[in-house]
Design a protein around this motif. Structure first.
Motif, PDB file in Angstrom:
ATOM      1  N   UNK A   1       6.503  15.119 -12.453  1.00 46.45           N
ATOM      2  CA  UNK A   1       5.796  14.086 -13.209  1.00 46.45           C
ATOM      3  C   UNK A   1       6.671  13.333 -12.358  1.00 46.45           C
ATOM      4  N   UNK A   2       5.324  11.987 -12.643  1.00 44.08           N
ATOM      5  CA  UNK A   2       5.799  10.959 -11.169  1.00 44.08           C
ATOM      6  C   UNK A   2       5.358   9.629 -12.120  1.00 44.08           C
ATOM      7  N   UNK A   3       6.284   8.786 -11.652  1.00 42.29           N
ATOM      8  CA  UNK A   3       6.788   7.151 -12.171  1.00 42.29           C
ATOM      9  C   UNK A   3       6.067   6.396 -11.202  1.00 42.29           C
ATOM     10  N   UNK A   4       5.215   5.749 -11.476  1.00 44.55           N
ATOM     11  CA  UNK A   4       4.162   4.604 -10.586  1.00 44.55           C
ATOM     12  C   UNK A   4       4.386   3.581 -11.444  1.00 44.55           C
ATOM     13  N   UNK A   5       4.548   2.350 -10.521  1.00 44.63           N
ATOM     14  CA  UNK A   5       4.950   0.971 -11.002  1.00 44.63           C
ATOM     15  C   UNK A   5       4.151  -0.307 -10.320  1.00 44.63           C
ATOM     16  N   UNK A   6       3.657  -0.914 -11.007  1.00 46.31           N
ATOM     17  CA  UNK A   6       2.230  -1.374 -10.088  1.00 46.31           C
ATOM     18  C   UNK A   6       2.809  -2.442 -10.488  1.00 46.31           C
ATOM     19  N   UNK A   7       4.029  -2.495  -8.993  1.00 39.74           N
ATOM     20  CA  UNK A   7       4.527  -3.879  -8.632  1.00 39.74           C
ATOM     21  C   UNK A   7       3.438  -4.462  -7.862  1.00 39.74           C
TER      22      UNK A   7
ATOM     23  N   UNK B   1       7.510  -8.781  -7.255  1.00 43.31           N
ATOM     24  CA  UNK B   1       7.515  -7.548  -6.339  1.00 43.31           C
ATOM     25  C   UNK B   1       7.001  -8.280  -5.052  1.00 43.31           C
ATOM     26  N   UNK B   2       7.337  -7.545  -4.058  1.00 46.89           N
ATOM     27  CA  UNK B   2       7.568  -8.636  -2.869  1.00 46.89           C
ATOM     28  C   UNK B   2       5.653  -8.374  -1.921  1.00 46.89           C
ATOM     29  N   UNK B   3       5.279  -9.855  -2.457  1.00 47.59           N
ATOM     30  CA  UNK B   3       3.469  -9.345  -1.563  1.00 47.59           C
ATOM     31  C   UNK B   3       2.987  -8.550  -0.398  1.00 47.59           C
ATOM     32  N   UNK B   4       2.169  -7.742   0.152  1.00 45.58           N
ATOM     33  CA  UNK B   4       2.763  -6.872   1.162  1.00 45.58           C
ATOM     34  C   UNK B   4       2.122  -8.098   2.836  1.00 45.58           C
ATOM     35  N   UNK B   5       2.079  -7.346   3.760  1.00 47.44           N
ATOM     36  CA  UNK B   5       2.468  -8.320   4.555  1.00 47.44           C
ATOM     37  C   UNK B   5       0.301  -8.404   5.191  1.00 47.44           C
ATOM     38  N   UNK B   6      -0.350  -9.031   5.528  1.00 49.01           N
ATOM     39  CA  UNK B   6      -1.186  -9.792   5.643  1.00 49.01           C
ATOM     40  C   UNK B   6      -1.664  -8.883   7.447  1.00 49.01           C
ATOM     41  N   UNK B   7      -2.861  -9.072   7.894  1.00 54.05           N
ATOM     42  CA  UNK B   7      -2.996  -8.195   9.088  1.00 54.05           C
ATOM     43  C   UNK B   7      -2.747  -9.055   9.591  1.00 54.05           C
TER      44      UNK B   7
ATOM     45  N   UNK C   1       1.171 -13.169   0.342  1.00 50.65           N
ATOM     46  CA  UNK C   1       1.124 -13.978  -0.404  1.00 50.65           C
ATOM     47  C   UNK C   1       2.967 -14.291  -0.255  1.00 50.65           C
ATOM     48  N   UNK C   2       3.789 -15.531  -1.572  1.00 54.50           N
ATOM     49  CA  UNK C   2       4.906 -15.656  -1.414  1.00 54.50           C
ATOM     50  C   UNK C   2       5.583 -15.829  -3.379  1.00 54.50           C
ATOM     51  N   UNK C   3       6.853 -16.792  -3.411  1.00 55.38           N
ATOM     52  CA  UNK C   3       7.317 -17.133  -4.305  1.00 55.38           C
ATOM     53  C   UNK C   3       6.750 -18.042  -5.329  1.00 55.38           C
TER      54      UNK C   3
ATOM     55  N   UNK D   1       3.133 -15.012  -6.035  1.00 57.90           N
ATOM     56  CA  UNK D   1       1.411 -15.122  -6.152  1.00 57.90           C
ATOM     57  C   UNK D   1       0.646 -14.483  -4.644  1.00 57.90           C
ATOM     58  N   UNK D   2      -0.262 -14.300  -4.798  1.00 55.18           N
ATOM     59  CA  UNK D   2      -0.932 -14.509  -3.743  1.00 55.18           C
ATOM     60  C   UNK D   2      -1.824 -15.416  -2.873  1.00 55.18           C
ATOM     61  N   UNK D   3      -1.611 -15.354  -1.932  1.00 49.90           N
ATOM     62  CA  UNK D   3      -1.565 -17.137  -1.051  1.00 49.90           C
ATOM     63  C   UNK D   3      -3.291 -17.672  -0.995  1.00 49.90           C
TER      64      UNK D   3
END
Length: 794
Positions: A110-116, A122-128, A135-137, A144-146
């Motif tokens: 079993x693997x637990x996946x969290x929809x971060x 959740x920390x927004x991913x880095x952009x290109x 995004x930012x807090x 929120x996404x920019x």
């Protein structure tokens, strides 16, 4: 908040296999994504392919994806990006979940996946390009996404901070065209002007909480992101200690990644500052539910200010725990900074006939006898529990004790002759500020008809215990040829001046409609502010008793008429600051405390995400009440009917504009005007500290054929600005250029990055801006500075 989903590996494998036939039928998409951070690549593929990406941030931590180029189906592009990473993408309809690949021939457990990616924390991913995040807090709204934010926000990543050699938040914000320092680089405090309004060092937030950042310079070693929300934001962050009307700087602490990290940096900075930093992290437990990340630094030696030496000590620990719907974290830090042998000075101009003299060399030590020490320690505990996909409760508490002793404020030179000679003002202080911040709330995610609601109810309370005392002395010197003048003795202790309490209750709701193409945010916050001064605070510091409350609203709308890559937005928000007070003891005819000032901002704009680079354009207006003093038959009186107005146009850009070429920066045009002054005398005059133009532009180029060499350059420029309301003194405009190079390679089989940076290449002497409104003090820009560092992962 998207709930935590438990998926067996057998079911995941089955879902992936079932998706393969569909993948073959997918229309190919032309991808041209360079090698970069894994989370940025996956986010671009998901966005282009129109699928929802679920990527736990700890899986992407420290991983890079190879270049993905060519006409590929979405699943093929994802597979190419994840090649060799040990991760796999599992498709569930239009949702793609990334997790660790199952071992071949092994039992599928079993693997637990969290929809971060969908959670406010959740920390927004880095952009290109990796220089900024997607995004930012946004205060109590969470991350929120920019493209979904009805304001202008930028989140600078730890990668950018490290590559540019930034040691403090002020140095990290030099990337931004809307921000200018109002204290010199060698000053022990770091204050800013954002959108032509003052923002002080004690008004930064850590994960949205005021009063937790150090009471001095803020080291960046413990932070994953330095985020800037431009403009006032009382609804989302509450009332800042001094208003923070130009913008809010939020600092996001680092967390332990999925993979172990052992990173050490050795550095040198002119004139002879030598230091080291380390960054260590681990996860523990059967499901790696426990995490720890430790950051530390030490530096010592002479600075770019002649004769000045500094010592910096910093240590932070971040613990986190995750289990099912529960998440908790504890961030603690200790910071100590000492300086000896002098400090920088503001240049105070008061003679209109003399005018503003040419700026002295920024390396000159105007106060060689100055010294000081700042010590800060803090702890922040956060917890949240998601009951289901609808409700999450959270509670946070933070404490911070900060104290300083030395020559921190009130050190300036007032030239009275064209040769630079004049008088000195010197002040030695002892200060402390001890804070406690509490907040709790409830987040709700639910639907009504075709509308999805993300609602947050939050209550917060910030208590500040403040003390101060100072001794002063005057003398004579010359800004071009400083002489040694004995500094005044420090007072024996800081005297308690006041207790301040900020309390608030806020409710905000974001409504998403038309398949998330239309988002509407509405909210209200009731804010109270109370000051209980002591006798010393009243007699020495001019503190007054104050107890007022006010309701502040905000509204914002985002519309994506042509898909997810173009956002049109509009917003209205207020900023709150303590209203002025007048009293008979200060020469007025009555005692009166004005209600908190409401600074209003209206903003409209457009954001365009071209896939690997983004442009934003914002048009805004900010109006702030000011105090007007006038004479009556009963004596001197005042009203809060004055007004300062700033209208501005901002352009920001970031990302990868071509293969191996990254840009970061922008330009700002602003008209700061005094619109309501006493008897209308100065109506229409440009406001103090309001340059028409500011621009910052940085670029990076991965040199082809060099296998790891990157050249960097940067430019910062500001037009002229007035020092006085009546336009009798004006600071000239300026521009400086920075250069750098870094080399990424392997040493003894370990990743290594060598960096070399030169700031202010031409060693220009200039005034970077004003120190504060109300006093005609120019802030000196930093001299040419060299820095070298070597970072290795072990």
């Amino acid at each position: 908040m998207t709930p935590t989903t438990t998926i067996s590996r057998a079911a995941a494998a089955f879902a992936f296999a079932a998706a393969l036939p569909a993948a073959t039928a997918q229309a190919p998409i032309a991808f041209d994504i360079p090698a970069q951070a894994l989370d940025a690549t996956l986010a671009q593929i998901a966005r282009r392919g129109g699928v929802q990406l679920i990527l736990p941030p700890e899986l992407a931590q420290g991983r890079r994806a190879p270049a993905v180029r060519g006409a590929l189906a979405v699943d093929a592009a994802l597979a190419a990006a994840l090649a060799g990473s040990g991760l796999e993408a599992v498709r569930h309809g239009q949702t793609v979940v990334v997790h660790r690949a199952a071992a071949l021939g092994g039992t599928l457990g079993e693997v637990r996946v969290t929809a971060e990616a969908e959670r406010p924390g959740a920390l927004p991913p880095a952009y290109a390009g990796g220089q900024v995040a997607r995004g930012a807090r946004l205060g109590l709204l969470g991350n929120m996404d920019v493209m979904d934010t009805p304001f202008t926000v930028t989140s600078y990543t730890a990668e950018t901070i490290e590559n540019q050699g930034a040691r403090t938040v002020a140095e990290a914000l030099k990337n931004d065209a809307s921000v200018r320092d109002s204290t010199p680089d060698g000053h022990p405090f770091e204050n800013f002007r954002i959108r032509n309004f003052a923002v002080n060092q004690n008004e930064m937030t850590i994960d949205g909480m005021y009063g937790m950042a150090p009471y001095s310079h803020t080291p960046v070693e413990m932070f994953e992101r330095v985020e800037l929300l431009r403009g006032p934001s009382a609804l989302f962050t509450g009332m800042a200690p001094a208003g923070a009307l130009g913008g809010t700087v939020n600092l996001v602490p680092k967390r332990a990644g999925e993979e172990p990290l052992n990173r050490v940096t050795l550095g040198w900075r002119s004139e002879s500052q030598v230091g080291t930093r380390f960054d260590l992290s681990r996860r523990f437990g059967q499901s790696k539910e426990w995490g720890i990340r430790i950051n530390g630094s030490f530096a010592n030696g002479d600075t770019e200010i002649d004769g000045q030496s500094k010592q910096r000590q910093f240590l932070s620990t971040a613990l986190d725990y995750r289990n099912g719907g529960f998440k908790g974290s504890l961030d603690a830090y200790y910071s100590k900074e000492k300086f000896n042998g002098g400090t920088t000075a503001g240049i105070y101009f008061s003679n209109a006939a003399l005018g503003v003299l040419p700026a002295p060399d920024g390396s000159l030590n105007q106060f060689p006898g100055a010294y000081g020490e700042a010590e800060n320690k803090a702890a922040i505990l956060r917890a949240e529990y998601a009951f289901n996909g609808v409700a999450t409760v959270f509670a946070n508490v933070g404490v911070r004790d900060g104290k300083v002793a030395g020559y921190y404020t009130g050190t300036w030179v007032r030239p009275t002759s064209a040769n630079g000679s004049g008088s000195l003002s010197m002040s030695g202080q002892r200060m402390y500020e001890n804070n406690v911040h509490l907040e709790t709330g409830l987040r709700l995610n639910f639907g009504t008809g075709g509308v999805r609601h993300e609602m947050t109810l939050q209550a917060s309370r910030l208590e500040m215990d403040y003390g101060y005392d100072a001794n002063s002395r005057s003398g004579t010197s010359n800004i071009y040829n400083p002489t040694y003048v004995a500094m005044p003795d420090l007072p024996g202790s800081a005297k308690k001046w006041s207790d301040k309490t900020f309390g608030s209750l806020a409710l905000v709701d974001t409504l998403s409609m038309l398949d998330d193409r239309l988002k509407l945010t509405l909210g209200l916050r009731r804010q109270s502010f109370k000051v209980v001064p002591t006798a010393d605070g009243i007699s020495t510091g001019g503190e007054v008793a104050y107890d007022k409350s006010v309701v502040t609203p905000a509204a914002g709308v985002v519309f994506k008429p042509w898909g997810p890559n173009v956002s049109l937005y509009a917003s209205y928000v207020q900023g709150l600051s303590q209203g002025d007070s007048i009293s008979t003891t200060s020469g007025y005819a009555r005692n009166y405390a004005f209600a908190p000032y409401k600074t209003e901002q209206a903003e409209v704009g457009v954001k365009w995400d071209a896939g690997t680079f983004t442009n934003t354009l914002a048009l805004y207006q900010i109006t702030k009440p000011t105090l007007i003093t006038f004479d009556t038959d009963a004596g001197t009186d005042a009203t809060d009917g004055g007004e300062k107005r700033v209208r501005g146009l901002e352009w920001n850009t970031f990302g990868e504009i071509a293969r191996g070429v990254r840009v970061l920066g922008g330009a700002a045009y602003a008209q700061g005007v005094q619109t309501k002054t006493q008897d209308g005398t100065l109506d229409g005059y440009t406001a103090v500290g309001s340059p028409r133009w500011q621009a910052n532009l940085g670029a990076e180029w991965d040199v082809p054929g060099t296998n790891g060499v990157t050249l960097t350059t940067g430019m910062r420029a500001t037009s002229s600005q007035w020092l006085t309301n009546a336009h009798t003194l004006q600071l000239p405009g300026w521009a400086v250029f920075d250069l750098g190079v870094r080399y990424t390679t392997e040493l003894y089989g370990r990743k290594a990055v060598l960096r070399f940076n030169v700031d202010n290449v031409a060693d220009r002497s200039y005034y970077s801006g004003i120190f504060r409104e109300g006093t005609a003090i120019g802030t000196l820009g930093a001299p040419r500075t060299f820095s070298v560092s070597l970072t290795m992962d072990f």
